[in-house]
Scaffold this motif. Structure first.
Motif, mmCIF file in Angstrom:
data_model
loop_
_atom_site.group_PDB
_atom_site.id
_atom_site.type_symbol
_atom_site.label_atom_id
_atom_site.label_comp_id
_atom_site.label_asym_id
_atom_site.label_seq_id
_atom_site.Cartn_x
_atom_site.Cartn_y
_atom_site.Cartn_z
ATOM 1 N N THR A 1 -1.633 -7.744 6.170
ATOM 2 C CA THR A 1 -1.551 -6.961 7.409
ATOM 3 C C THR A 1 -1.860 -7.895 8.570
ATOM 4 O O THR A 1 -2.158 -9.081 8.368
ATOM 5 C CB THR A 1 -2.589 -5.814 7.405
ATOM 6 N N ALA A 2 -1.848 -7.349 9.753
ATOM 7 C CA ALA A 2 -2.190 -8.165 10.935
ATOM 8 C C ALA A 2 -3.645 -8.622 10.880
ATOM 9 O O ALA A 2 -4.009 -9.602 11.537
ATOM 10 C CB ALA A 2 -1.939 -7.354 12.199
ATOM 11 N N TRP A 3 -4.480 -7.948 10.073
ATOM 12 C CA TRP A 3 -5.905 -8.285 9.999
ATOM 13 C C TRP A 3 -6.167 -9.411 9.016
ATOM 14 O O TRP A 3 -6.991 -10.291 9.280
ATOM 15 C CB TRP A 3 -6.709 -7.033 9.619
ATOM 16 N N ALA A 4 -5.485 -9.406 7.876
ATOM 17 C CA ALA A 4 -5.721 -10.430 6.841
ATOM 18 C C ALA A 4 -4.493 -10.540 5.940
ATOM 19 O O ALA A 4 -3.756 -9.566 5.758
ATOM 20 C CB ALA A 4 -6.949 -10.073 6.021
ATOM 21 N N LYS A 5 -4.308 -11.727 5.381
ATOM 22 C CA LYS A 5 -3.097 -11.975 4.571
ATOM 23 C C LYS A 5 -3.366 -11.956 3.073
ATOM 24 O O LYS A 5 -2.478 -11.628 2.287
ATOM 25 C CB LYS A 5 -2.486 -13.346 4.947
ATOM 26 N N THR A 6 -4.579 -12.337 2.655
ATOM 27 C CA THR A 6 -4.889 -12.439 1.222
ATOM 28 C C THR A 6 -6.191 -11.690 0.929
ATOM 29 O O THR A 6 -6.976 -11.416 1.834
ATOM 30 C CB THR A 6 -5.089 -13.913 0.815
ATOM 31 N N SER A 7 -6.405 -11.414 -0.353
ATOM 32 C CA SER A 7 -7.668 -10.753 -0.735
ATOM 33 C C SER A 7 -8.861 -11.566 -0.266
ATOM 34 O O SER A 7 -9.842 -11.021 0.267
ATOM 35 C CB SER A 7 -7.733 -10.568 -2.257
ATOM 36 N N TRP B 1 3.581 3.242 8.815
ATOM 37 C CA TRP B 1 3.415 1.803 8.560
ATOM 38 C C TRP B 1 4.380 0.942 9.388
ATOM 39 O O TRP B 1 3.966 -0.098 9.919
ATOM 40 C CB TRP B 1 3.528 1.517 7.067
ATOM 41 N N PRO B 2 5.668 1.314 9.547
ATOM 42 C CA PRO B 2 6.539 0.473 10.390
ATOM 43 C C PRO B 2 6.081 0.388 11.849
ATOM 44 O O PRO B 2 6.102 -0.695 12.443
ATOM 45 C CB PRO B 2 7.900 1.174 10.283
ATOM 46 N N MET C 1 3.826 10.452 1.578
ATOM 47 C CA MET C 1 4.374 9.109 1.362
ATOM 48 C C MET C 1 5.555 8.817 2.290
ATOM 49 O O MET C 1 5.712 7.697 2.764
ATOM 50 C CB MET C 1 4.756 8.915 -0.115
ATOM 51 N N GLU C 2 6.374 9.830 2.577
ATOM 52 C CA GLU C 2 7.474 9.623 3.531
ATOM 53 C C GLU C 2 6.922 9.368 4.933
ATOM 54 O O GLU C 2 7.388 8.495 5.666
ATOM 55 C CB GLU C 2 8.387 10.861 3.529
ATOM 56 N N TRP C 3 5.907 10.139 5.309
ATOM 57 C CA TRP C 3 5.237 9.988 6.609
ATOM 58 C C TRP C 3 4.661 8.581 6.741
ATOM 59 O O TRP C 3 4.846 7.898 7.751
ATOM 60 C CB TRP C 3 4.161 11.066 6.703
ATOM 61 N N LEU C 4 3.972 8.134 5.668
ATOM 62 C CA LEU C 4 3.274 6.849 5.691
ATOM 63 C C LEU C 4 4.252 5.678 5.667
ATOM 64 O O LEU C 4 4.238 4.802 6.533
ATOM 65 C CB LEU C 4 2.344 6.791 4.470
ATOM 66 N N GLN C 5 5.137 5.673 4.644
ATOM 67 C CA GLN C 5 5.998 4.507 4.421
ATOM 68 C C GLN C 5 7.194 4.457 5.376
ATOM 69 O O GLN C 5 7.633 3.382 5.775
ATOM 70 C CB GLN C 5 6.479 4.501 2.965
ATOM 71 N N GLY C 6 7.707 5.631 5.739
ATOM 72 C CA GLY C 6 8.910 5.655 6.569
ATOM 73 C C GLY C 6 8.655 5.615 8.058
ATOM 74 O O GLY C 6 9.542 5.261 8.836
ATOM 75 N N ASN D 1 -9.346 6.200 14.176
ATOM 76 C CA ASN D 1 -9.281 6.545 15.592
ATOM 77 C C ASN D 1 -8.287 5.752 16.443
ATOM 78 O O ASN D 1 -7.804 6.284 17.449
ATOM 79 C CB ASN D 1 -10.680 6.524 16.200
ATOM 80 N N PRO D 2 -7.928 4.508 16.088
ATOM 81 C CA PRO D 2 -6.859 3.886 16.877
ATOM 82 C C PRO D 2 -5.553 4.699 16.827
ATOM 83 O O PRO D 2 -4.719 4.596 17.731
ATOM 84 C CB PRO D 2 -6.690 2.519 16.205
ATOM 85 N N MET D 3 -5.405 5.534 15.796
ATOM 86 C CA MET D 3 -4.175 6.302 15.625
ATOM 87 C C MET D 3 -4.063 7.476 16.602
ATOM 88 O O MET D 3 -3.078 8.216 16.560
ATOM 89 C CB MET D 3 -4.047 6.793 14.183
ATOM 90 N N THR D 4 -5.049 7.644 17.498
ATOM 91 C CA THR D 4 -4.838 8.600 18.596
ATOM 92 C C THR D 4 -3.562 8.246 19.352
ATOM 93 O O THR D 4 -2.876 9.131 19.871
ATOM 94 C CB THR D 4 -6.005 8.598 19.600
ATOM 95 N N LEU D 5 -3.238 6.961 19.418
ATOM 96 C CA LEU D 5 -2.039 6.529 20.152
ATOM 97 C C LEU D 5 -0.750 6.844 19.394
ATOM 98 O O LEU D 5 0.347 6.681 19.944
ATOM 99 C CB LEU D 5 -2.123 5.027 20.463
ATOM 100 N N LEU D 6 -0.872 7.287 18.141
ATOM 101 C CA LEU D 6 0.302 7.682 17.346
ATOM 102 C C LEU D 6 0.369 9.197 17.184
ATOM 103 O O LEU D 6 1.127 9.701 16.347
ATOM 104 C CB LEU D 6 0.249 7.008 15.962
#
Length: 447
Positions: free
Chosen positions: A164-170, A101-102, A93-98, A78-83
């Motif tokens: 990610t911005a939430w966590a860096k390691t497993s 995600w950026p 994969m093009e949608w996601l990676q290109g 739901n945060p992706m309403t802003l996208l």
């Protein structure tokens, strides 16, 4: 000698032209009412009897409306309403990676999460959705926003094999997941689930740890899987196994698994899901838009698999319209099965309500209009031009009704939408805030 019985007190009496309880399957109760006390349904009975039996603090009379359980959106970001609309008409994969995600990398943070979910809640309420199964980052912020607005949710605890911005390691993903789960474990509205992103972004070791913790904490696992043919063939090439076979080897094919998309399935995989009690979330419009494939819903239902409906995120749908999604699901299922009777109207409504509740482990609380359940209910106005003449209520709900026909929404007996107006949210402020996010995101994409 007879004595008049003293009326019972209740907080709310909703009188409707039709009550569609979902249980029993396909039943429509004409001129019925639902009595609510302390957020809970206490009785479903003919309106005349309800008026005699209850002394209600508030009575809402909707003689042209169908009262249905609140819709359960079983897979959202739901945060992706802003996208919404930033990268359309592209393969997954093009949608996601290109693109996705950026932009996420540039905007991800508590403010983006809070504002995106707040906008989503308003959109969902206006469309008759009262519960969401959330899958995104910063679950601590998500949970707080859902709670603030009195909206029911399962909030995903993300696990993915890169920073990610939430966590860096497993280790940090699991540590933070534990903290959020502990904070919300006893909340009446907000619960948690593990949300490993997908088989291609999560290691065996992390999946095994998720399975162990899911068992210990008794919470579901919410996972994208078998979304595209490419995902399945890549898994086979790299690991010698299809994703479901790999998940089965790791102990995850069980009644806690919420398997999302599932467009690439063999008959044996369908039988395995039925045997193990897996819930499948069908996201037809996202799958169509990204050309990901077709979930064999007709076969899943015939096999006895619990099917739920989800919109996916607004960046790949591009809306949170569960009425539209459920109609698409019903129509698409018929085309895929080459059977006009596949996924009929009553079965589709079940998937959008009780099927979603069951997938989330909420079936004892919501998903049908029954005494003892929470009063998460929705009035749908069937008195308008677009829904006339009214021959069959359930068919009309699935094949003719739009989200703009939703007039009133309650969650746990609290009014959230009244005669199309949001009760405790400022629509103009939401629009203004969304517009400033558009400017910020546009500036990022130009740099």
């Amino acid at each position: 000698m007879t004595h008049d019985r003293t009326p019972e007190a209740c907080d709310l009496l909703i009188e409707a032209g039709w009550v569609v309880p979902v249980v029993p399957h396909g039943v429509v109760l004409e001129d019925h009412a639902v009595a609510v006390r302390d957020g809970e349904i206490v009785a479903v009975l003919p309106t005349r009897e309800a008026r005699a039996r209850f002394d209600a603090a508030e009575t809402v009379s909707r003689p042209d409306a169908a009262l249905i359980p609140g819709l359960v959106n079983a897979h959202t970001h739901n945060p992706m309403t802003l996208l919404r609309g930033i990268a359309d008409d592209l393969p997954l994969m093009e949608w996601l990676q290109g693109h996705i995600w950026p932009v996420e990398g540039a905007v991800m943070g508590p403010e983006f999460i809070e504002d995106g979910i707040t906008l989503a809640i308003a959109e969902m309420l206006r469309g008759g959705t009262t519960c969401a199964n959330e899958n995104y980052f910063f679950p601590d912020v998500q949970a707080a926003v859902y709670k603030q607005h009195g909206f029911r949710a399962r909030v995903g605890l993300p696990v993915i094999d890169f920073p990610t911005a939430w966590a860096k390691t497993s280790e940090e993903y699991f540590e933070r997941a534990g903290e959020v789960h502990d904070q919300w474990r006893d909340d009446p509205l907000v619960a948690t689930t593990f949300a490993p992103h997908a088989p291609y972004t999560v290691s065996d070791e992390n999946f095994e740890r998720i399975r162990m913790l899911s068992d210990q904490l008794d919470i579901p696992v919410h996972l994208h899987t078998h979304e595209t043919a490419h995902e399945v063939s890549e898994s086979h090439a790299k690991l010698g196994q299809r994703p479901i076979a790999r998940l089965d080897r790791l102990g995850l094919i069980n009644d806690r698994l919420i398997a999302v998309h599932m467009t690439q399935l063999t008959d044996a995989e369908i039988a395995l899901c039925a045997q193990r009690g897996v819930s499948v979330v069908h996201c037809p419009e996202s799958n169509l838009k990204l050309a990901s494939g077709f979930c064999p819903v007709g076969k899943l239902v015939k096999a006895g698999v619990n099917v739920a409906i989800g919109t996916d995120g607004c960046a790949s749908n591009n809306d949170l319209d569960m009425f539209g999604e459920t109609r698409t699901a019903a129509l698409l299922a018929k085309a895929v099965a080459e059977d006009a009777s596949a996924f009929d109207a009553a079965t589709a409504l079940h998937a959008a309500t009780l099927g979603g509740a069951r997938a989330l482990g909420f079936e004892a609380k919501i998903g049908s209009i029954e005494p003892g359940k929470q009063a998460d209910v929705v009035c749908v106005d069937l008195g308008q031009i677009e829904t006339q003449p009214l021959h069959h209520v359930v068919s009309q709900l699935i094949y003719a009704t739009g989200r703009h026909h939703v007039s009133d929404v309650w969650i746990a007996g609290r009014a959230k939408l009244r005669e199309r107006m949001l009760v405790d949210m400022d629509a103009a402020a939401l629009v203004a805030n969304a517009r400033q996010w558009r400017e910020r995101i546009a500036a990022i994409r130009l740099t």
